[in-house]
Design a protein around this motif. Structure first.
Motif, PDB file in Angstrom:
ATOM      1  N   GLN A  39      31.391  33.133 -18.037  1.00  0.00           N
ATOM      2  CA  GLN A  39      30.512  32.247 -18.825  1.00  0.00           C
ATOM      3  C   GLN A  39      30.325  32.789 -20.243  1.00  0.00           C
ATOM      4  OE1 GLN A  39      26.652  31.410 -17.062  1.00  0.00           O
ATOM      5  NE2 GLN A  39      25.955  30.383 -18.939  1.00  0.00           N
ATOM      6  N   LEU A  40      30.112  34.101 -20.334  1.00  0.00           N
ATOM      7  CA  LEU A  40      29.925  34.703 -21.658  1.00  0.00           C
ATOM      8  C   LEU A  40      31.174  34.500 -22.516  1.00  0.00           C
ATOM      9  CD1 LEU A  40      28.167  36.452 -23.599  1.00  0.00           C
ATOM     10  CD2 LEU A  40      29.400  38.436 -22.683  1.00  0.00           C
ATOM     11  N   GLU A  41      32.349  34.679 -21.926  1.00  0.00           N
ATOM     12  CA  GLU A  41      33.587  34.525 -22.698  1.00  0.00           C
ATOM     13  C   GLU A  41      33.725  33.089 -23.211  1.00  0.00           C
ATOM     14  OE1 GLU A  41      36.642  36.264 -20.152  1.00  0.00           O
ATOM     15  OE2 GLU A  41      36.219  38.270 -20.978  1.00  0.00           O
ATOM     16  N   ARG A  42      33.342  32.113 -22.381  1.00  0.00           N
ATOM     17  CA  ARG A  42      33.377  30.711 -22.847  1.00  0.00           C
ATOM     18  C   ARG A  42      32.393  30.504 -23.988  1.00  0.00           C
ATOM     19  NH1 ARG A  42      33.540  29.606 -17.310  1.00  0.00           N
ATOM     20  NH2 ARG A  42      31.316  29.089 -17.238  1.00  0.00           N
ATOM     21  N   GLU A  43      31.183  31.054 -23.835  1.00  0.00           N
ATOM     22  CA  GLU A  43      30.154  30.835 -24.869  1.00  0.00           C
ATOM     23  C   GLU A  43      30.476  31.569 -26.167  1.00  0.00           C
ATOM     24  OE1 GLU A  43      26.105  31.223 -23.536  1.00  0.00           O
ATOM     25  OE2 GLU A  43      26.454  29.940 -21.791  1.00  0.00           O
ATOM     26  N   LEU A  44      31.067  32.763 -26.051  1.00  0.00           N
ATOM     27  CA  LEU A  44      31.449  33.504 -27.260  1.00  0.00           C
ATOM     28  C   LEU A  44      32.543  32.756 -28.017  1.00  0.00           C
ATOM     29  CD1 LEU A  44      31.611  37.193 -25.908  1.00  0.00           C
ATOM     30  CD2 LEU A  44      29.980  36.343 -27.616  1.00  0.00           C
ATOM     31  N   ALA A  45      33.521  32.212 -27.272  1.00  0.00           N
ATOM     32  CA  ALA A  45      34.619  31.477 -27.912  1.00  0.00           C
ATOM     33  C   ALA A  45      34.058  30.263 -28.654  1.00  0.00           C
ATOM     34  CB  ALA A  45      35.647  31.048 -26.871  1.00  0.00           C
ATOM     35  N   GLN A  46      33.109  29.599 -28.012  1.00  0.00           N
ATOM     36  CA  GLN A  46      32.498  28.427 -28.635  1.00  0.00           C
ATOM     37  C   GLN A  46      31.685  28.814 -29.870  1.00  0.00           C
ATOM     38  OE1 GLN A  46      29.902  26.381 -25.960  1.00  0.00           O
ATOM     39  NE2 GLN A  46      30.369  24.385 -26.852  1.00  0.00           N
ATOM     40  N   PHE A  47      30.913  29.896 -29.732  1.00  0.00           N
ATOM     41  CA  PHE A  47      30.096  30.371 -30.849  1.00  0.00           C
ATOM     42  C   PHE A  47      30.969  30.718 -32.057  1.00  0.00           C
ATOM     43  CE2 PHE A  47      28.146  33.806 -33.292  1.00  0.00           C
ATOM     44  CZ  PHE A  47      26.883  33.294 -33.553  1.00  0.00           C
ATOM     45  N   SER A  48      32.131  31.355 -31.787  1.00  0.00           N
ATOM     46  CA  SER A  48      32.992  31.809 -32.885  1.00  0.00           C
ATOM     47  C   SER A  48      33.935  30.722 -33.386  1.00  0.00           C
ATOM     48  CB  SER A  48      33.857  32.991 -32.422  1.00  0.00           C
ATOM     49  OG  SER A  48      33.054  33.979 -31.844  1.00  0.00           O
ATOM     50  N   GLY A  49      34.061  29.634 -32.634  1.00  0.00           N
ATOM     51  CA  GLY A  49      35.020  28.615 -33.026  1.00  0.00           C
ATOM     52  C   GLY A  49      36.443  29.114 -32.880  1.00  0.00           C
ATOM     53  N   VAL A  50      36.717  29.766 -31.744  1.00  0.00           N
ATOM     54  CA  VAL A  50      38.037  30.345 -31.516  1.00  0.00           C
ATOM     55  C   VAL A  50      38.456  30.008 -30.084  1.00  0.00           C
ATOM     56  CG1 VAL A  50      37.193  32.606 -30.721  1.00  0.00           C
ATOM     57  CG2 VAL A  50      39.361  32.486 -31.941  1.00  0.00           C
ATOM     58  N   LYS A  51      39.770  30.000 -29.840  1.00  0.00           N
ATOM     59  CA  LYS A  51      40.272  29.549 -28.537  1.00  0.00           C
ATOM     60  C   LYS A  51      39.951  30.549 -27.417  1.00  0.00           C
ATOM     61  CE  LYS A  51      44.394  27.262 -26.754  1.00  0.00           C
ATOM     62  NZ  LYS A  51      45.837  27.080 -26.971  1.00  0.00           N
ATOM     63  N   HIS A  52      40.173  31.834 -27.676  1.00  0.00           N
ATOM     64  CA  HIS A  52      39.998  32.832 -26.616  1.00  0.00           C
ATOM     65  C   HIS A  52      39.007  33.922 -27.032  1.00  0.00           C
ATOM     66  CE1 HIS A  52      43.640  31.286 -24.657  1.00  0.00           C
ATOM     67  NE2 HIS A  52      44.185  31.290 -25.867  1.00  0.00           N
ATOM     68  N   ALA A  53      38.036  34.201 -26.175  1.00  0.00           N
ATOM     69  CA  ALA A  53      37.194  35.389 -26.320  1.00  0.00           C
ATOM     70  C   ALA A  53      37.406  36.202 -25.056  1.00  0.00           C
ATOM     71  CB  ALA A  53      35.729  35.008 -26.473  1.00  0.00           C
ATOM     72  N   ILE A  54      37.773  37.478 -25.213  1.00  0.00           N
ATOM     73  CA  ILE A  54      38.065  38.341 -24.058  1.00  0.00           C
ATOM     74  C   ILE A  54      37.184  39.578 -24.190  1.00  0.00           C
ATOM     75  CG2 ILE A  54      39.876  39.647 -22.866  1.00  0.00           C
ATOM     76  CD1 ILE A  54      41.737  37.674 -24.796  1.00  0.00           C
ATOM     77  N   THR A  55      36.321  39.789 -23.212  1.00  0.00           N
ATOM     78  CA  THR A  55      35.420  40.932 -23.296  1.00  0.00           C
ATOM     79  C   THR A  55      36.117  42.191 -22.782  1.00  0.00           C
ATOM     80  OG1 THR A  55      34.519  40.351 -21.138  1.00  0.00           O
ATOM     81  CG2 THR A  55      33.318  39.548 -23.079  1.00  0.00           C
ATOM     82  N   CYS A  56      35.574  43.344 -23.169  1.00  0.00           N
ATOM     83  CA  CYS A  56      36.139  44.620 -22.708  1.00  0.00           C
ATOM     84  C   CYS A  56      35.046  45.698 -22.764  1.00  0.00           C
ATOM     85  CB  CYS A  56      37.352  45.000 -23.554  1.00  0.00           C
ATOM     86  SG  CYS A  56      36.963  45.296 -25.277  1.00  0.00           S
ATOM     87  N   GLY A  57      35.443  46.956 -22.531  1.00  0.00           N
ATOM     88  CA  GLY A  57      34.484  48.037 -22.332  1.00  0.00           C
ATOM     89  C   GLY A  57      33.634  48.422 -23.520  1.00  0.00           C
ATOM     90  N   ASN A  58      34.180  48.324 -24.729  1.00  0.00           N
ATOM     91  CA  ASN A  58      33.451  48.692 -25.945  1.00  0.00           C
ATOM     92  C   ASN A  58      34.247  48.238 -27.168  1.00  0.00           C
ATOM     93  OD1 ASN A  58      35.332  50.951 -26.731  1.00  0.00           O
ATOM     94  ND2 ASN A  58      34.634  51.698 -24.752  1.00  0.00           N
ATOM     95  N   GLY A  59      33.670  48.398 -28.337  1.00  0.00           N
ATOM     96  CA  GLY A  59      34.321  47.919 -29.562  1.00  0.00           C
ATOM     97  C   GLY A  59      35.556  48.721 -29.940  1.00  0.00           C
ATOM     98  N   THR A  60      35.580  49.996 -29.552  1.00  0.00           N
ATOM     99  CA  THR A  60      36.746  50.836 -29.845  1.00  0.00           C
ATOM    100  C   THR A  60      37.925  50.398 -28.980  1.00  0.00           C
ATOM    101  OG1 THR A  60      35.198  52.630 -30.293  1.00  0.00           O
ATOM    102  CG2 THR A  60      37.512  53.233 -30.072  1.00  0.00           C
ATOM    103  N   ASP A  61      37.676  50.171 -27.693  1.00  0.00           N
ATOM    104  CA  ASP A  61      38.726  49.653 -26.808  1.00  0.00           C
ATOM    105  C   ASP A  61      39.227  48.298 -27.305  1.00  0.00           C
ATOM    106  OD1 ASP A  61      38.530  51.825 -25.170  1.00  0.00           O
ATOM    107  OD2 ASP A  61      37.713  50.751 -23.435  1.00  0.00           O
ATOM    108  N   ALA A  62      38.326  47.480 -27.825  1.00  0.00           N
ATOM    109  CA  ALA A  62      38.736  46.163 -28.329  1.00  0.00           C
ATOM    110  C   ALA A  62      39.791  46.339 -29.421  1.00  0.00           C
ATOM    111  CB  ALA A  62      37.521  45.395 -28.858  1.00  0.00           C
ATOM    112  N   LEU A  63      39.558  47.301 -30.317  1.00  0.00           N
ATOM    113  CA  LEU A  63      40.533  47.578 -31.391  1.00  0.00           C
ATOM    114  C   LEU A  63      41.845  48.102 -30.800  1.00  0.00           C
ATOM    115  CD1 LEU A  63      38.078  49.295 -33.904  1.00  0.00           C
ATOM    116  CD2 LEU A  63      39.330  47.172 -34.354  1.00  0.00           C
ATOM    117  N   LEU A  64      41.728  49.008 -29.835  1.00  0.00           N
ATOM    118  CA  LEU A  64      42.923  49.584 -29.211  1.00  0.00           C
ATOM    119  C   LEU A  64      43.731  48.505 -28.484  1.00  0.00           C
ATOM    120  CD1 LEU A  64      44.624  52.077 -28.491  1.00  0.00           C
ATOM    121  CD2 LEU A  64      43.128  52.449 -26.525  1.00  0.00           C
ATOM    122  N   LEU A  65      43.051  47.689 -27.688  1.00  0.00           N
ATOM    123  CA  LEU A  65      43.726  46.594 -26.964  1.00  0.00           C
ATOM    124  C   LEU A  65      44.421  45.650 -27.952  1.00  0.00           C
ATOM    125  CD1 LEU A  65      40.923  45.893 -24.339  1.00  0.00           C
ATOM    126  CD2 LEU A  65      43.296  46.492 -23.755  1.00  0.00           C
TER     127      LEU A  65
END
Ligand SMILES: *Cc1c(COP(=O)(O)O)cnc(C)c1O
Length: 378
Positions: free
Chosen positions: A41-67
């Motif tokens: 649900q959060l991933e759907r709401e984040l994608a909608q909030f940002s106006g972007v097709k995909h929001a994918i959550t992960c462990g932290n902001g550093t991992d997000a950059l690495l991924l």
């Protein structure tokens, strides 16, 4: 005055405590602690909030950059351009993949990646035998980077743009929300970020279906269609269901909190009238998420005088960041733009951030403004 918090997370918690309790109870009831329904649900709401097709959550902001860099297939021999005046995580992930962070200077007014320094850096990286591949602009202190120029440069040079919006999530650049800008954007839900959870968390955003598919695989040990069919060497980096449950309630009030942040920043900027102090620069068409409210003093001595004067009144202030990355032990060996990164070095001696959060009372704002206006003045 005493015990004035730099960032007050308790005021926000009081506002939504009952709703968070209900959410956490619900997770305890269903027991899907890993990638449970709250995460979807959060991933759907984040994608909608940002106006972007995909929001994918992960462990932290550093991992997000690495991924993100893994999905862009960054590897040994690649140059990834980063500002030097930022939090270490921006550059830290680059050598993890064997690639080279190449440090670029920032603009003296926005504190964000300087497009001129970037142009110079790309040529210089090629000259030393590196393959320019990716730019990581940072929305420092909440202000979006100069995406118009950066995206133009990226297109001309065929580079990817990975926007580090850990501090700028919720801001906008000429009507386009951060999170939807660049090939991939990332954010952090570290508790003190504008949109934070109660632990570690992060997310990536992209309009690219292939990137989204690969990131979803990498965050879960490189899984294929089945979780025991591993197609890639991945990692374990998922947002806990509990954190997603908390973030659902925080995201619901985030638009209101962003407008409070804007209002408080506006009051600070109107109220601070001291010739020695530069208030944050907000270019036309930019909407900041106001992760920090950062002032610029003429030099390090006068900065100390301001910080001391605040401290005498019990008002905390913090230096983000005291040492630019290219001057730090772990990062000294990496290449940098030959213009010397003078602005990054200068800003590290000048800037300091004052208390800022959406629940800062007007009377406290006024006390802080008074201290600043009455310091180093005749
Ligand atoms: C906080 C931050 C990160 C890293 O986020 P974590 O969730 O702490 O790993 C990356 N980049 C910037 C600019 C940050 O401020």
């Amino acid at each position: 005055m005493s015990d004035i918090p730099f960032i007050d997370l308790a005021a926000q918690q009081n506002r939504i405590r009952a709703k968070i309790d209900r959410r956490l109870d619900e997770v305890l009831r269903h027991g899907n602690y890993i990638l449970g329904p709250e995460v979807q649900q959060l991933e759907r709401e984040l994608a909608q909030f940002s106006g972007v097709k995909h929001a994918i959550t992960c462990g932290n902001g550093t991992d997000a950059l690495l991924l993100a860099l893994m999905a862009l297939e960054i590897r040994t021999g690649d140059a990834v351009f980063c500002p030097s005046f930022t939090f270490a995580a921006t550059a830290e992930v680059v050598p993890c993949l064997g690639a080279t962070p190449f440090f670029v200077d920032v603009d003296e007014n926005t504190f964000n990646l300087d497009p001129n320094s970037l142009r110079l850096a790309i040529g210089e990286a090629r000259a030393i035998g590196l393959r320019p591949r990716c730019i990581i602009p940072v929305d420092l202190f909440g202000l979006p980077a100069d995406y118009k120029q950066i995206l133009e440069i990226a297109e001309n040079e065929k580079l990817s743009v990975l926007a580090d919006s850990a501090q700028g999530y919720g801001g906008a650049f000429h009507g386009q929300k951060t999170g939807s800008i660049g090939d991939i954007a990332t954010t952090s839900f570290f508790p003190a970020k504008p949109l934070g959870c109660y632990g570690d968390g992060g997310a990536l955003f992209t309009n690219d279906d292939h990137i989204a598919e690969v990131v979803i695989s990498y965050r879960f040990h490189g899984k294929g269609a089945d979780k025991y069919d591993n197609e890639r060497i991945g990692m374990n980096s998922r947002l806990d269901t509990f954190q997603a449950a908390i973030l659902l309630e925080k995201l619901a009030i985030y638009p209101d909190e962003l407008s409070r942040r804007n209002k408080i920043a506006g009051r600070y900027s109107m109220g601070i009238k001291n010739d020695c102090i530069q208030t944050p620069f907000l270019p036309n068409g930019y909407k900041s998420a106001w992760a920090q409210y950062t002032l610029k003093a003429p030099d390090s001595n006068s900065r100390s005088i301001f910080m001391e004067a605040l401290k005498k009144q019990g008002i905390p202030s913090v230096i983000y960041y005291p040492v630019p990355l290219h001057k730090q032990t772990a990062y000294r060996k990496f290449p940098r733009c030959s213009d010397g990164l003078a602005t990054s070095e200068q800003l590290a001696t000048q800037v300091f951030s004052i208390p800022f959060h959406p629940y800062l009372s007007e009377s406290l704002q006024d006390s802080i403004i008074d201290v600043i206006n009455n310091t180093m003045q005749q």
